[in-house]
Every structure is written in C-alpha cells, then in structure tokens.
Design a protein around this motif. Sequence first.
Motif, PDB file in Angstrom:
ATOM      1  N   VAL A  90     -32.029   9.700  23.610  1.00 50.24           N
ATOM      2  CA  VAL A  90     -33.404   9.721  23.096  1.00 50.24           C
ATOM      3  C   VAL A  90     -33.564   8.657  22.015  1.00 50.24           C
ATOM      4  O   VAL A  90     -32.667   8.420  21.220  1.00 50.24           O
ATOM      5  N   GLU A  91     -34.715   8.028  22.010  1.00 50.13           N
ATOM      6  CA  GLU A  91     -34.973   7.002  21.000  1.00 50.13           C
ATOM      7  C   GLU A  91     -35.280   7.638  19.652  1.00 50.13           C
ATOM      8  O   GLU A  91     -34.890   7.122  18.605  1.00 50.13           O
ATOM      9  N   LYS A  92     -35.970   8.778  19.704  1.00 47.75           N
ATOM     10  CA  LYS A  92     -36.384   9.464  18.480  1.00 47.75           C
ATOM     11  C   LYS A  92     -36.070  10.947  18.623  1.00 47.75           C
ATOM     12  O   LYS A  92     -36.651  11.628  19.472  1.00 47.75           O
ATOM     13  N   PRO A  93     -35.135  11.479  17.820  1.00 41.10           N
ATOM     14  CA  PRO A  93     -34.773  12.893  17.943  1.00 41.10           C
ATOM     15  C   PRO A  93     -35.902  13.813  17.506  1.00 41.10           C
ATOM     16  O   PRO A  93     -36.744  13.437  16.691  1.00 41.10           O
ATOM     17  N   GLU A  94     -35.888  15.017  18.057  1.00 42.40           N
ATOM     18  CA  GLU A  94     -36.926  15.996  17.736  1.00 42.40           C
ATOM     19  C   GLU A  94     -36.853  16.419  16.270  1.00 42.40           C
ATOM     20  O   GLU A  94     -37.869  16.615  15.615  1.00 42.40           O
ATOM     21  N   ASN A  95     -35.625  16.551  15.756  1.00 43.71           N
ATOM     22  CA  ASN A  95     -35.431  16.966  14.371  1.00 43.71           C
ATOM     23  C   ASN A  95     -34.972  15.769  13.537  1.00 43.71           C
ATOM     24  O   ASN A  95     -33.902  15.216  13.762  1.00 43.71           O
ATOM     25  N   ASN A  96     -35.781  15.373  12.567  1.00 45.63           N
ATOM     26  CA  ASN A  96     -35.496  14.162  11.787  1.00 45.63           C
ATOM     27  C   ASN A  96     -34.259  14.257  10.902  1.00 45.63           C
ATOM     28  O   ASN A  96     -33.723  13.237  10.479  1.00 45.63           O
ATOM     29  N   ILE A  97     -33.792  15.475  10.614  1.00 45.34           N
ATOM     30  CA  ILE A  97     -32.599  15.629   9.768  1.00 45.34           C
ATOM     31  C   ILE A  97     -31.385  14.987  10.429  1.00 45.34           C
ATOM     32  O   ILE A  97     -30.398  14.650   9.757  1.00 45.34           O
ATOM     33  N   VAL A  98     -31.463  14.789  11.747  1.00 42.00           N
ATOM     34  CA  VAL A  98     -30.364  14.152  12.486  1.00 42.00           C
ATOM     35  C   VAL A  98     -30.093  12.747  11.951  1.00 42.00           C
ATOM     36  O   VAL A  98     -28.945  12.326  11.869  1.00 42.00           O
ATOM     37  N   TYR A  99     -31.144  12.030  11.565  1.00 42.16           N
ATOM     38  CA  TYR A  99     -30.960  10.685  11.000  1.00 42.16           C
ATOM     39  C   TYR A  99     -30.053  10.737   9.774  1.00 42.16           C
ATOM     40  O   TYR A  99     -29.144   9.915   9.621  1.00 42.16           O
ATOM     41  N   LEU A 100     -30.311  11.703   8.899  1.00 40.79           N
ATOM     42  CA  LEU A 100     -29.531  11.815   7.665  1.00 40.79           C
ATOM     43  C   LEU A 100     -28.087  12.203   7.952  1.00 40.79           C
ATOM     44  O   LEU A 100     -27.152  11.616   7.393  1.00 40.79           O
ATOM     45  N   ARG A 101     -27.892  13.192   8.829  1.00 39.29           N
ATOM     46  CA  ARG A 101     -26.528  13.642   9.141  1.00 39.29           C
ATOM     47  C   ARG A 101     -25.728  12.539   9.825  1.00 39.29           C
ATOM     48  O   ARG A 101     -24.540  12.347   9.525  1.00 39.29           O
ATOM     49  N   TYR A 102     -26.371  11.834  10.728  1.00 36.96           N
ATOM     50  CA  TYR A 102     -25.707  10.720  11.398  1.00 36.96           C
ATOM     51  C   TYR A 102     -25.334   9.651  10.382  1.00 36.96           C
ATOM     52  O   TYR A 102     -24.227   9.104  10.407  1.00 36.96           O
ATOM     53  N   SER A 103     -26.255   9.362   9.469  1.00 44.88           N
ATOM     54  CA  SER A 103     -26.001   8.378   8.420  1.00 44.88           C
ATOM     55  C   SER A 103     -24.796   8.769   7.575  1.00 44.88           C
ATOM     56  O   SER A 103     -23.922   7.945   7.286  1.00 44.88           O
ATOM     57  N   GLN A 104     -24.734  10.044   7.178  1.00 43.69           N
ATOM     58  CA  GLN A 104     -23.627  10.511   6.339  1.00 43.69           C
ATOM     59  C   GLN A 104     -22.300  10.482   7.094  1.00 43.69           C
ATOM     60  O   GLN A 104     -21.262  10.155   6.514  1.00 43.69           O
ATOM     61  N   ALA A 105     -22.334  10.823   8.379  1.00 41.91           N
ATOM     62  CA  ALA A 105     -21.113  10.771   9.190  1.00 41.91           C
ATOM     63  C   ALA A 105     -20.628   9.334   9.341  1.00 41.91           C
ATOM     64  O   ALA A 105     -19.435   9.051   9.241  1.00 41.91           O
ATOM     65  N   LEU A 106     -21.562   8.418   9.552  1.00 40.48           N
ATOM     66  CA  LEU A 106     -21.214   6.995   9.658  1.00 40.48           C
ATOM     67  C   LEU A 106     -20.619   6.486   8.347  1.00 40.48           C
ATOM     68  O   LEU A 106     -19.633   5.742   8.348  1.00 40.48           O
ATOM     69  N   LYS A 107     -21.227   6.893   7.229  1.00 44.76           N
ATOM     70  CA  LYS A 107     -20.731   6.460   5.917  1.00 44.76           C
ATOM     71  C   LYS A 107     -19.312   6.969   5.700  1.00 44.76           C
ATOM     72  O   LYS A 107     -18.450   6.254   5.175  1.00 44.76           O
TER      73      LYS A 107
END
Length: 201
Positions: A90-107
Amino acid sequence: MKNKITLYSIVWFCITLITITTVRGQEKKLIQASQDYEKLDYVNAQKIYLSVAENGYKSEELYTKLANSYYFNAQYDQAVKWYDSLFHMVEKPENNIVYLRYSQALKAKGQADKAMVFYDAFVTENNIKDTPLLAKDYLELIKKNSGRYTLKPLEQIYDEDKISFGHVVVKDTLYYASTKKAKTFLNKKMCLGRSELFVTL
C-alpha cells in the motif's frame, strides 16, 4: 466426452473444497491471532500471523499487525522487513502511526536517512500542530544547542572498577548505592550544591 466433463467437475469440486477449507482455516487462525494481539500477547499473535503470511496470505492488516508485533518486542530487523512489505503493498497505510513506528525501527537499525523520510511523513500525514518540527529541524536544533554544557562525573561516585547505581534525589540530598569503598559507612559532602550521601555495598 461425458466422462471428461464428469472428471473435470470432480477436479473443480475438489479444488473448490480445498480452497474453502484453507480459507476458513486461515480465517480461524487470524481470529485467534487478533484475540491474542488485542490482549497484547504479541508473541503468540506473531507466530500465527507469520504462519499465515508464509502461506501466501496478504493483507494490510496482517502485515501491519505482524510488523507491530516485532516492533513491540524490539525485534527491529523483522519489524523493518514487514513494514517494508506493507509499504510495497500500500502506498498509504490506513493507520498513520505506522509511519512513526517504521521510522523508529529504521533508526534502531542505523538507517537514519530513510527513518527521517518516514518520520516526516508521520508529521505531515497527522498535520501535527504542537510538534511542527521535521527531522531536519530537529537536527538543526540539536546542533544549535550542543556544547552548552560540560558534563563531568561526580568523582566521589565514579570509579572505573566500581559500580554506582540507584540514585534518587530527596529534597537537597542525593542518595545512591555503590560498590566503591569508603572510609566510613556513610559519607556526606557537598556536591553541585546538593548534599551527597551514599552507601557502600
């Protein structure tokens, strides 16, 4: 010809029956996994989600919850893997918190540049007013404020071969435990404007 039609019908019936049975089996597993997930039992939920995903089932909810189950258990390698799979689906997830969690996991995995992209997406997608800073702004703020203080260890506490821990400040007194030996059981002195009291073990 009649025999061929009958044979095809039997084959299609068997394939349909197997498909229905498989789908129902997957649905039962996902119901159990969702129940575990809602109870914060991410370990058991993760096992079921992983089994279903490895059998070829794909959905945004499955990938999101599977990635989250790894994220909540600080298994960032696998969290990144499944968040990757999610964003390929998906280009845009249904739940926006995924962006933050993905960012933190990447960091956590040392992928700072990519982490900044997804952190910025989180800020943008959520239209955050109270925290308008993007990742680059935070970096500038850190640079601006760096070097304002010089940190020094408390000499009475610090010793390379010993351990000090469990500190707490009560009114004007700093209490802590230490394996460092002292001349007396309790030693009191002034330190950074506070009274220092420590117990040796």
